[in-house]
Motif scaffolding. Structure first.
Motif, PDB file in Angstrom:
ATOM      1  N   LYS A  90       0.882  -1.166   0.000  1.00 23.14           N
ATOM      2  CA  LYS A  90       0.000   0.000   0.000  1.00 23.14           C
ATOM      3  C   LYS A  90       0.917   1.213   0.000  1.00 23.14           C
ATOM      4  O   LYS A  90       1.589   1.489   0.994  1.00 23.14           O
ATOM      5  N   MET A  91       0.974   1.924  -1.109  1.00 25.01           N
ATOM      6  CA  MET A  91       1.900   3.041  -1.256  1.00 25.01           C
ATOM      7  C   MET A  91       1.234   4.346  -0.817  1.00 25.01           C
ATOM      8  O   MET A  91       0.069   4.602  -1.142  1.00 25.01           O
ATOM      9  N   VAL A  92       1.983   5.147  -0.082  1.00 24.88           N
ATOM     10  CA  VAL A  92       1.470   6.417   0.423  1.00 24.88           C
ATOM     11  C   VAL A  92       2.535   7.499   0.242  1.00 24.88           C
ATOM     12  O   VAL A  92       3.732   7.201   0.173  1.00 24.88           O
ATOM     13  N   PRO A  93       2.133   8.766   0.172  1.00 25.59           N
ATOM     14  CA  PRO A  93       3.108   9.854   0.102  1.00 25.59           C
ATOM     15  C   PRO A  93       3.868   9.973   1.419  1.00 25.59           C
ATOM     16  O   PRO A  93       3.273   9.905   2.499  1.00 25.59           O
ATOM     17  N   PHE A  94       5.170  10.145   1.339  1.00 19.73           N
ATOM     18  CA  PHE A  94       5.997  10.279   2.539  1.00 19.73           C
ATOM     19  C   PHE A  94       7.248  11.064   2.199  1.00 19.73           C
ATOM     20  O   PHE A  94       8.092  10.602   1.437  1.00 19.73           O
ATOM     21  N   ALA A  95       7.343  12.285   2.709  1.00 17.59           N
ATOM     22  CA  ALA A  95       8.520  13.128   2.517  1.00 17.59           C
ATOM     23  C   ALA A  95       8.870  13.293   1.039  1.00 17.59           C
ATOM     24  O   ALA A  95      10.037  13.311   0.655  1.00 17.59           O
ATOM     25  N   GLY A  96       7.844  13.404   0.194  1.00 19.62           N
ATOM     26  CA  GLY A  96       8.074  13.618  -1.216  1.00 19.62           C
ATOM     27  C   GLY A  96       8.247  12.362  -2.035  1.00 19.62           C
ATOM     28  O   GLY A  96       8.433  12.431  -3.249  1.00 19.62           O
ATOM     29  N   PHE A  97       8.168  11.205  -1.383  1.00 21.36           N
ATOM     30  CA  PHE A  97       8.333   9.922  -2.062  1.00 21.36           C
ATOM     31  C   PHE A  97       7.051   9.103  -1.951  1.00 21.36           C
ATOM     32  O   PHE A  97       6.254   9.286  -1.019  1.00 21.36           O
ATOM     33  N   SER A  98       6.875   8.193  -2.890  1.00 19.65           N
ATOM     34  CA  SER A  98       5.836   7.175  -2.773  1.00 19.65           C
ATOM     35  C   SER A  98       6.466   5.998  -2.045  1.00 19.65           C
ATOM     36  O   SER A  98       7.372   5.348  -2.573  1.00 19.65           O
ATOM     37  N   MET A  99       6.003   5.737  -0.825  1.00 21.30           N
ATOM     38  CA  MET A  99       6.651   4.750   0.036  1.00 21.30           C
ATOM     39  C   MET A  99       5.643   3.716   0.529  1.00 21.30           C
ATOM     40  O   MET A  99       4.442   4.001   0.658  1.00 21.30           O
ATOM     41  N   PRO A 100       6.103   2.503   0.848  1.00 24.82           N
ATOM     42  CA  PRO A 100       5.195   1.450   1.312  1.00 24.82           C
ATOM     43  C   PRO A 100       4.772   1.645   2.763  1.00 24.82           C
ATOM     44  O   PRO A 100       5.612   1.811   3.643  1.00 24.82           O
ATOM     45  N   LEU A 101       3.474   1.635   3.002  1.00 24.46           N
ATOM     46  CA  LEU A 101       2.948   1.684   4.367  1.00 24.46           C
ATOM     47  C   LEU A 101       2.990   0.293   4.987  1.00 24.46           C
ATOM     48  O   LEU A 101       3.452   0.106   6.108  1.00 24.46           O
ATOM     49  N   GLN A 102       2.508  -0.699   4.237  1.00 27.15           N
ATOM     50  CA  GLN A 102       2.584  -2.095   4.627  1.00 27.15           C
ATOM     51  C   GLN A 102       2.337  -2.930   3.372  1.00 27.15           C
ATOM     52  O   GLN A 102       2.079  -2.402   2.303  1.00 27.15           O
ATOM     53  N   TYR A 103       2.437  -4.252   3.539  1.00 26.46           N
ATOM     54  CA  TYR A 103       2.325  -5.155   2.393  1.00 26.46           C
ATOM     55  C   TYR A 103       1.142  -6.104   2.581  1.00 26.46           C
ATOM     56  O   TYR A 103       0.632  -6.277   3.689  1.00 26.46           O
ATOM     57  N   SER A 104       0.742  -6.730   1.471  1.00 24.96           N
ATOM     58  CA  SER A 104      -0.469  -7.550   1.482  1.00 24.96           C
ATOM     59  C   SER A 104      -0.332  -8.830   2.296  1.00 24.96           C
ATOM     60  O   SER A 104      -1.335  -9.400   2.720  1.00 24.96           O
ATOM     61  N   ASP A 105       0.901  -9.287   2.537  1.00 21.47           N
ATOM     62  CA  ASP A 105       1.061 -10.570   3.220  1.00 21.47           C
ATOM     63  C   ASP A 105       0.940 -10.472   4.733  1.00 21.47           C
ATOM     64  O   ASP A 105       0.615 -11.452   5.404  1.00 21.47           O
ATOM     65  N   LEU A 106       1.197  -9.285   5.297  1.00 21.74           N
ATOM     66  CA  LEU A 106       1.156  -9.109   6.750  1.00 21.74           C
ATOM     67  C   LEU A 106       0.459  -7.799   7.102  1.00 21.74           C
ATOM     68  O   LEU A 106       0.651  -6.780   6.428  1.00 21.74           O
ATOM     69  N   SER A 107      -0.323  -7.822   8.170  1.00 18.47           N
ATOM     70  CA  SER A 107      -0.900  -6.581   8.686  1.00 18.47           C
ATOM     71  C   SER A 107       0.203  -5.772   9.369  1.00 18.47           C
ATOM     72  O   SER A 107       1.327  -6.255   9.572  1.00 18.47           O
ATOM     73  N   HIS A 108      -0.118  -4.549   9.743  1.00 16.48           N
ATOM     74  CA  HIS A 108       0.844  -3.715  10.467  1.00 16.48           C
ATOM     75  C   HIS A 108       1.352  -4.428  11.711  1.00 16.48           C
ATOM     76  O   HIS A 108       2.568  -4.536  11.941  1.00 16.48           O
ATOM     77  N   VAL A 109       0.447  -4.940  12.522  1.00 19.39           N
ATOM     78  CA  VAL A 109       0.843  -5.576  13.777  1.00 19.39           C
ATOM     79  C   VAL A 109       1.601  -6.876  13.515  1.00 19.39           C
ATOM     80  O   VAL A 109       2.592  -7.180  14.190  1.00 19.39           O
ATOM     81  N   GLU A 110       1.172  -7.644  12.526  1.00 19.15           N
ATOM     82  CA  GLU A 110       1.889  -8.877  12.191  1.00 19.15           C
ATOM     83  C   GLU A 110       3.307  -8.573  11.720  1.00 19.15           C
ATOM     84  O   GLU A 110       4.265  -9.274  12.071  1.00 19.15           O
ATOM     85  N   SER A 111       3.458  -7.515  10.930  1.00 21.82           N
ATOM     86  CA  SER A 111       4.777  -7.115  10.454  1.00 21.82           C
ATOM     87  C   SER A 111       5.658  -6.663  11.609  1.00 21.82           C
ATOM     88  O   SER A 111       6.857  -6.956  11.657  1.00 21.82           O
ATOM     89  N   HIS A 112       5.053  -5.948  12.548  1.00 20.00           N
ATOM     90  CA  HIS A 112       5.771  -5.509  13.749  1.00 20.00           C
ATOM     91  C   HIS A 112       6.314  -6.719  14.513  1.00 20.00           C
ATOM     92  O   HIS A 112       7.502  -6.784  14.851  1.00 20.00           O
ATOM     93  N   HIS A 113       5.455  -7.702  14.763  1.00 19.20           N
ATOM     94  CA  HIS A 113       5.877  -8.901  15.492  1.00 19.20           C
ATOM     95  C   HIS A 113       6.909  -9.698  14.697  1.00 19.20           C
ATOM     96  O   HIS A 113       7.843 -10.270  15.279  1.00 19.20           O
ATOM     97  N   TRP A 114       6.737  -9.742  13.383  1.00 17.15           N
ATOM     98  CA  TRP A 114       7.694 -10.472  12.547  1.00 17.15           C
ATOM     99  C   TRP A 114       9.097  -9.888  12.731  1.00 17.15           C
ATOM    100  O   TRP A 114      10.086 -10.616  12.844  1.00 17.15           O
ATOM    101  N   THR A 115       9.180  -8.567  12.775  1.00 19.94           N
ATOM    102  CA  THR A 115      10.478  -7.916  12.958  1.00 19.94           C
ATOM    103  C   THR A 115      11.081  -8.252  14.311  1.00 19.94           C
ATOM    104  O   THR A 115      12.287  -8.497  14.421  1.00 19.94           O
ATOM    105  N   ARG A 116      10.249  -8.272  15.347  1.00 21.89           N
ATOM    106  CA  ARG A 116      10.750  -8.576  16.691  1.00 21.89           C
ATOM    107  C   ARG A 116      11.172 -10.040  16.818  1.00 21.89           C
ATOM    108  O   ARG A 116      12.060 -10.374  17.611  1.00 21.89           O
ATOM    109  N   GLU A 117      10.565 -10.922  16.031  1.00 14.87           N
ATOM    110  CA  GLU A 117      10.805 -12.353  16.186  1.00 14.87           C
ATOM    111  C   GLU A 117      11.707 -12.951  15.108  1.00 14.87           C
ATOM    112  O   GLU A 117      12.402 -13.942  15.362  1.00 14.87           O
ATOM    113  N   LYS A 118      11.696 -12.357  13.903  1.00 12.20           N
ATOM    114  CA  LYS A 118      12.479 -12.917  12.797  1.00 12.20           C
ATOM    115  C   LYS A 118      13.329 -11.811  12.170  1.00 12.20           C
ATOM    116  O   LYS A 118      14.257 -11.334  12.785  1.00 12.20           O
ATOM    117  N   ALA A 119      13.026 -11.420  10.947  1.00 11.01           N
ATOM    118  CA  ALA A 119      13.755 -10.324  10.306  1.00 11.01           C
ATOM    119  C   ALA A 119      12.874  -9.674   9.256  1.00 11.01           C
ATOM    120  O   ALA A 119      12.132 -10.349   8.552  1.00 11.01           O
TER     121      ALA A 119
END
Length: 473
Positions: A90-119
């Protein structure tokens, strides 16, 4: 998930911030100032009941994480834009760039936990990479930052900040790496690009005017991509791809030029600058990827790092914000600005111990900053602290902090960042500024959330212990 908020609601709240809006920031604390967002100088004590001045901060053309306005026209794309789109970002404007907010495979919270537990792999190519060299490079950096950069050994880094001349206000935060005695690499925020480049050019011009045009060479590395591999599995993911370097002795705050090996046996056309650092509180690496000899190298490196989806997934701005807040890390434009000096932002440790002698200190704003370092109780009217807020709607940026012991609910501070902590099961955490004297751990205050006063407690940061990879004692 219900204890935090639904994924869809979280996305709406975050995406809403991608539209231009007016946000508020605690400005020169407790006493109104005509230079609300410019001066961090200490104001005289007022005999009237102090009040906190709240000033509008420019909308950033992106999420609330950015720090300055961007054009409403076409957005820039990083070298990895097509990778993001292909992976359902999901691309959103950020500091003049089109940047990813999150991806279709993981929700925000799932992505957060993935980072804490894996990479997780974050694209941070929108940030500004600099290369500064020459006989005057160290002297210049020692003037515009408060850090003891002369004590840095080659291939080591430190968090620092660019300081406004005179006031000592924080123009931007930055990580500075010393590559050799007179060569430095540093990264600044995308949302501060225009301001930072103008500031640096002016300072360099002044230095060159007295030391000669060859005294400093400055290059903006716009052709390089930058990715951050973060999480407890980061080293085990990267090491098999590196044949010429042992990452077990590359510690936090160190960097190294590394060549990656691809599955077909070929090597990266140029070495990558790999720094053991990050913005999540986890172990990890930031990888600067050149493109001069192979424009496809950023994509190839990214695909290589993502080759085992059971270990590594892409992550976007949403997870990055919640991860950094749990780690107690500041976001420029929200938690720090030119209104704060390092001491008033509770970043006194950025001021090198060797640079605290007023007789010898020559960095920008030393006349303001050093008295604050020496006598914070007498010179500072506010402190940046963490808060744990009671159950209910979270206290977000701009929420007013009030005195529970004052029937008039006098304002004593403001929240600068806040959200339900995924790692703590949805506990509401926040960062903000509070009147000096009320900043001690355990102090109970109130926060106005949707016109209701919610109890909050001053809490030490970080909320989630950092796991930086350091030598064993």
């Amino acid at each position: 998930m219900s204890s935090i908020r639904s994924t869809s609601r979280g996305l709406r709240l975050l995406a809403a911030n991608s539209r231009p809006r007016s946000v508020t920031l605690l400005s020169q604390p407790l006493i109104a100032s005509p230079r609300l967002l410019r001066s961090a100088a200490v104001s005289p004590t007022s005999t009237a009941r102090p009040r906190i001045a709240i000033a509008p901060l420019r909308a950033n053309g992106g999420l609330r994480y950015a720090s300055s306005s961007s054009s409403t026209g076409s957005l820039k794309q990083t070298q990895l834009y097509d990778v993001h789109v292909a992976n359902g970002a999901k691309m959103v404007p950020f500091a003049g760039f089109s940047m990813p907010l999150q991806y279709s495979d993981l929700s925000h919270v799932e992505s957060h936990h993935w980072t804490r537990e894996k990479a997780s792999l974050f694209d941070v190519s929108h940030m500004v990479q600099h290369h500064l060299s020459g006989p005057g490079a160290l002297e210049l950096l020692m003037k515009i930052t408060p850090s003891s950069l002369d004590k840095l050994k080659p291939n080591t880094s430190t968090l620092s900040c660019l300081l406004e001349d005179g006031t000592g206000g924080i123009l931007d935060d930055t990580v500075i790496t010393r590559l050799s005695s007179d060569t430095f690499y540093f990264v600044t925020n995308a949302g501060r690009r225009a301001e930072d480049l103008a500031f640096l050019q002016a300072e360099i011009d002044i230095y060159r005017s007295t030391h000669g045009p060859e005294s400093i060479n400055w290059e903006i590395l716009d052709d390089r991509a930058l990715v951050a591999l973060q999480g407890p599995l980061a080293a085990s993911v990267l090491q098999p791809l590196v044949k010429d370097s042992d990452l077990s002795n590359l510690y936090f705050g160190n960097c190294r030029s590394i060549t990656l090996t691809f599955p077909d046996g070929s090597s990266s056309a140029e070495p990558l600058l790999v720094s053991r650092t990050g913005y999540t509180g986890e172990d990890g690496f930031e990888i600067s990827i050149p493109t001069a000899k192979d424009p496809s190298l950023p994509r190839r490196v990214t695909e290589l790092l993502l080759s085992n989806p059971e270990q590594v997934r892409l992550a976007g701005l949403a997870a990055r914000d919640s991860l950094r807040l749990e780690a107690g890390m500041c976001l420029y434009g929200s938690d720090i600005s030119t209104s704060q000096t390092p001491p008033s932002a509770s970043l006194t440790w950025l001021v090198g111990k060797e640079r605290r002698d007023p007789a010898t200190a020559k960095f920008n704003g030393a006349g303001t900053i050093l008295p604050q370092v020496a006598s914070p109780a007498k010179t500072l009217s506010q402190r940046r602290v963490g808060f744990t807020v009671e159950k209910g709607s979270p206290a977000r940026e701009g929420a007013i902090i009030v005195d529970l012991n004052d029937e008039s609910r006098a304002q004593i501070g403001v929240i600068t960042s806040g959200l339900p902590s995924p790692s703590l099961g949805g506990v509401n955490i926040a960062m903000g500024y509070i009147k000096n004297g009320l900043h001690k751990k355990g102090t109970e205050v109130g926060v106005l959330v949707r016109n209701k006063v919610r109890k909050a407690t001053v809490t030490g940061m970080p909320w989630v212990e950092s796991k930086f990879y350091r030598p064993k004692a």
